[in-house]
Structures are given as C-alpha cells and as structure tokens.
Scaffold this active site. Structure first.
Site, mmCIF file in Angstrom:
data_model
loop_
_atom_site.group_PDB
_atom_site.id
_atom_site.type_symbol
_atom_site.label_atom_id
_atom_site.label_comp_id
_atom_site.label_asym_id
_atom_site.label_seq_id
_atom_site.Cartn_x
_atom_site.Cartn_y
_atom_site.Cartn_z
ATOM 1 N N ASN A 100 0.718 -1.436 0.006
ATOM 2 C CA ASN A 100 0.191 -0.543 0.335
ATOM 3 C C ASN A 100 0.744 1.294 0.396
ATOM 4 O OD1 ASN A 100 -2.762 1.648 0.762
ATOM 5 N ND2 ASN A 100 -1.436 2.319 2.501
ATOM 6 N N TYR A 167 2.717 10.117 -11.843
ATOM 7 C CA TYR A 167 2.201 9.434 -10.524
ATOM 8 C C TYR A 167 0.933 7.714 -11.194
ATOM 9 C CZ TYR A 167 -0.626 8.525 -6.769
ATOM 10 O OH TYR A 167 -2.161 7.872 -5.928
HETATM 11 N N1 LIG Z 1 -5.332 9.681 -0.839
HETATM 12 C C1 LIG Z 1 -5.602 9.290 -2.080
HETATM 13 O O1 LIG Z 1 -6.475 9.904 -2.549
HETATM 14 C C2 LIG Z 1 -5.370 8.195 -3.267
HETATM 15 C C3 LIG Z 1 -6.401 8.083 -3.793
HETATM 16 C C4 LIG Z 1 -5.398 6.666 -4.925
HETATM 17 C C5 LIG Z 1 -4.042 5.686 -4.619
HETATM 18 N N2 LIG Z 1 -3.857 6.119 -3.231
HETATM 19 C C6 LIG Z 1 -2.702 5.288 -2.472
HETATM 20 O O2 LIG Z 1 -3.243 5.224 -1.447
HETATM 21 C C7 LIG Z 1 -1.989 4.492 -0.627
HETATM 22 C C8 LIG Z 1 -1.807 5.166 0.106
HETATM 23 O O3 LIG Z 1 -2.159 6.938 0.640
HETATM 24 P P1 LIG Z 1 -2.417 7.512 1.588
HETATM 25 O O4 LIG Z 1 -3.941 8.081 0.587
HETATM 26 O O5 LIG Z 1 -3.127 6.484 2.662
HETATM 27 O O6 LIG Z 1 -1.372 8.443 1.479
HETATM 28 P P2 LIG Z 1 -1.110 8.558 3.509
HETATM 29 O O7 LIG Z 1 0.096 10.005 2.996
HETATM 30 O O8 LIG Z 1 -1.769 9.167 4.023
HETATM 31 O O9 LIG Z 1 0.248 7.241 4.147
HETATM 32 C C9 LIG Z 1 1.111 6.946 2.631
HETATM 33 C C10 LIG Z 1 1.844 6.255 4.096
HETATM 34 O O10 LIG Z 1 2.818 5.587 3.529
HETATM 35 C C11 LIG Z 1 3.625 6.123 3.770
HETATM 36 N N3 LIG Z 1 4.683 5.930 3.217
HETATM 37 C C12 LIG Z 1 5.559 7.054 2.427
HETATM 38 N N4 LIG Z 1 6.496 6.251 1.431
HETATM 39 C C13 LIG Z 1 7.152 5.278 1.912
HETATM 40 C C14 LIG Z 1 8.151 4.381 1.795
HETATM 41 N N5 LIG Z 1 8.932 4.860 0.840
HETATM 42 N N6 LIG Z 1 8.465 3.216 2.326
HETATM 43 C C15 LIG Z 1 7.332 2.873 3.164
HETATM 44 N N7 LIG Z 1 5.805 3.904 3.621
HETATM 45 C C16 LIG Z 1 6.195 5.264 3.184
HETATM 46 C C17 LIG Z 1 3.978 7.030 4.663
HETATM 47 O O11 LIG Z 1 4.710 7.461 5.794
HETATM 48 C C18 LIG Z 1 2.528 7.391 5.051
HETATM 49 O O12 LIG Z 1 2.263 6.601 6.148
HETATM 50 C C19 LIG Z 1 -0.962 5.346 -1.486
HETATM 51 O O13 LIG Z 1 -0.290 4.395 -3.318
HETATM 52 C C20 LIG Z 1 -1.472 6.211 -2.390
HETATM 53 O O14 LIG Z 1 -1.029 6.323 -4.158
HETATM 54 C C21 LIG Z 1 -4.054 7.267 -2.491
#
Ligand SMILES: NC(=O)c1ccc[n+]([C@@H]2O[C@H](COP(=O)([O-])OP(=O)(O)OC[C@H]3O[C@@H](n4cnc5c(N)ncnc54)[C@H](O)[C@@H]3O)[C@@H](O)[C@H]2O)c1
Length: 304
Positions: A100, A167
């Site tokens: 994730n 992205y």
């Molecule tokens: N929030 C949105 O609108 C959205 C939409 C589509 C997809 N996503 C995807 O959801 C996933 C989670 O993101 P989120 O929205 O919960 O954001 P978030 O920033 O709240 O959580 C992401 C987590 O990943 C951790 N992280 C970042 N780089 C890292 C690394 N190199 N190794 C290990 N951990 C790492 C961060 O510290 C954080 O805890 C991502 O893959 C993101 O692309 C998010």
C-alpha cells in the site's frame, strides 16, 4: 466482529493470522490495519515514518490487538529483504499481504526530473514488486489460502495530463502487475484485489514529508503551492479511508478483483476505452471527448 472471508463456499477464519501492511502508519494503510484488527488478525505494520508508525501501533494496541512494527523504506531492497526475513522467521508467511505504501508528487510528463521518476517509481512500483517477490513465494509454499491487496489508484485506469503523469504511470504499473498476479495465484487459492480509489481524505498531499534529499525542492514554486492547496482541499473532501478499507474487505469476501470506490469516474474510463475501441475498428479519430476530458483534467486534476 469477524466475517467469513473464505469465498467459494469455504470458511476462512482470519483470527490470529498475520497481515503485513506497508504504509500502515497513516491513511488507507492504517484503515486497513484497523479492519484487519477487527477480524482478530495479528498486524505487522511497516512504514518509513518512525513516529507515525509508533503512534499507529499504540492506537491499535489500545484496542487489544497484537502489533509488530517495522521501519521500512519499501524502495530500499536491502532494508526490505531484512524486514521480510525477520517477518518470515518470526511469523511465517503472512496470510494477507498489503502493498500500500505510495507517494504522489507533481510531475507532468514533459516536466518531471529524473529524480521525480526515481522516487515515485521506487516507492510505488518497486515497493510493490519487492513486496510481491519477498513474500508471495512463501505464501504459496505455506499451502494456505491467502490474500494480496495492492493499492493502485483511479489514475491506474485513466491518465491525468498536466500534473501527475509519473504518478499515473506508476499506478498503471501496479494495476498491470496486480492483474497478472491475480491469474497466477488463483490456482494456489490466493486471492488478489487491487484498490483504485479517487480522492480519499489522508495525508497523501503531504507525501513530500518523505521526499529524499536528491529530489528537487525547487519544484515547489508559488504556483505549485497554489495547486497543492487545491489538491489539499479536493483530497480532504474525499471519502474516508475507513470506507476504502470496508470496500476492500467486502471485495476479499466476494473474491472481487477491482475495488472501484468512486463510480463517478465511470465516464472518464469509458471515454478512454471508446478511443481505443475506435482505433481498433479503424474508425476516424473522434477524440473530442478525450480532448475535453484532458482540458478539464489540466485545469482540475489533483495529484491523486
Ligand atoms: N489519498 C488518496 O486520495 C489516494 C487515492 C488513490 C490512491 N492512493 C494511494 O493510497 C496509498 C496510501 O496513501 P494514503 O492516501 O493513505 O497517504 P498517506 O500519506 O496518508 O499514507 C501513506 C503512508 O505511506 C508511508 N510511506 C511513504 N513512503 C514510504 C516508503 N518509501 N516506504 C514505506 N512507507 C512509506 C507514509 O509514511 C504514510 O504512512 C498510496 O499508494 C496512494 O498512492 C491514495
């Protein structure tokens, strides 16, 4: 309350089984961890941010859940190998693997720096690939049924000109590997689901809190900050990460592959497919819809 996630008529009790979750300290990863905790699973929580990781673990332990934490940059293969070895020797193959962890950063196709590419590909693509390589063979060898969830994005199904080309490219890659993995693992009784959310209210708009030193901060201009403010308000109005986790678990229970949490993107997805179908049929390009969409995206598309 735990639920029947066995699918295909088989009951599968997740109680006491292990879930390994990357990016588990925040947002969607933490919501999935809470959902796993509600099923009585042992949580193996990995994240690059130590402080957030410890707070998340404390929160879960407060609910009486067994949690083990791993500081991990998913794009760092040596570190990931070490973490995977210790997980496998201490807990065996995880029952549920959640790839994730992800980062979003403004990087248009025509303006991304090589370092932008390296960072996003490293976390979003290699991080997912390493997770699969380091855990899936052990999951197969365990002979147990199991699950893999990969977090892609709605931008794995559509493209967004102007802001998030890189992205989007990484999320297309996550979708592609998930599709092939789902077929490969079916004979082993391991089900794969891929999350394709639109906006979810998380900390993703502050993904540059984990920006490696070599990625240019000079990309953060006044205009970029204005755009970020727009993205921030768009994302903070997104759905709750708990809702994504609920939909993910419903998909596991029903053995569905795609988890599309934002049906409002249907038209964009269909428009793209119509262009491809028209090209296959040798029909004259009718890309008005696509151009309109691109224009709209240039003006409006946030990073996620
Ligand atoms: N929030 C949105 O609108 C959205 C939409 C589509 C997809 N996503 C995807 O959801 C996933 C989670 O993101 P989120 O929205 O919960 O954001 P978030 O920033 O709240 O959580 C992401 C987590 O990943 C951790 N992280 C970042 N780089 C890292 C690394 N190199 N190794 C290990 N951990 C790492 C961060 O510290 C954080 O805890 C991502 O893959 C993101 O692309 C998010």
């Amino acid at each position: 309350m735990s639920s029947d996630l066995g699918g295909e008529g088989q009951f599968m009790d997740l109680r006491g089984k292990a879930a390994f979750i990357t990016g588990g300290a925040s947002g969607i990863g933490l919501a999935l961890a809470k959902r796993c905790a509600a099923e009585g699973m042992t949580i193996l929580l990995a994240d690059i941010e130590q402080g957030a990781l410890l707070s998340a673990a404390q929160l879960l332990r407060g609910e009486g859940v067994k949690v083990f934490t791993y500081i991990l940059d998913v794009g760092n293969l040596d570190q990931y190998r070490e973490v995977a070895n210790s997980v496998l020797s201490e807990h065996g193959a995880p029952h549920l693997l959640v790839n994730n962890a992800g980062v979003a950063w403004k990087a248009p196709a025509s303006g991304a720096t090589p370092e932008d590419w390296r960072w996003m590909v490293s976390v979003n693509v290699l991080g997912t690939g390493y997770g699969i390589s380091l855990f899936v063979p052990a999951m197969i060898d365990s002979g147990q049924q199991g699950y893999v969830i990969n977090t892609a994005s709605i931008t794995g199904l559509i493209t967004s000109p102007g802001t998030s080309a890189v992205y989007s490219a990484t999320k297309h890659a996550v979708l592609a590997v998930s599709e092939t993995l789902a077929h490969e693992l079916r004979p082993h009784g391991i089900h794969v689901s891929v999350l394709c959310p639109g906006s979810v209210a998380t900390n993703i708009t502050e993904a540059d809190r984990n920006l490696p030193a070599e990625v240019e901060r000079s990309a953060i201009t006044a205009a970029a900050e204005e755009e970020r403010a727009f993205t921030r308000s768009f994302v903070s109005n997104g759905i709750a990460s708990d809702a994504v986790a609920d939909q993910a678990f419903a998909a596991l229970a029903e053995r569905r592959f795609y988890v599309i949490t934002h049906p409002e993107y249907r038209e964009e997805i269909e428009t793209r497919h119509r262009q491809i179908e028209a090209a296959i049929a040798g029909e004259p390009a009718s890309d008005v819809g696509l151009l309109q969409f691109a224009k709209q995206m240039l003006n409006l598309q946030p990073l996620t």
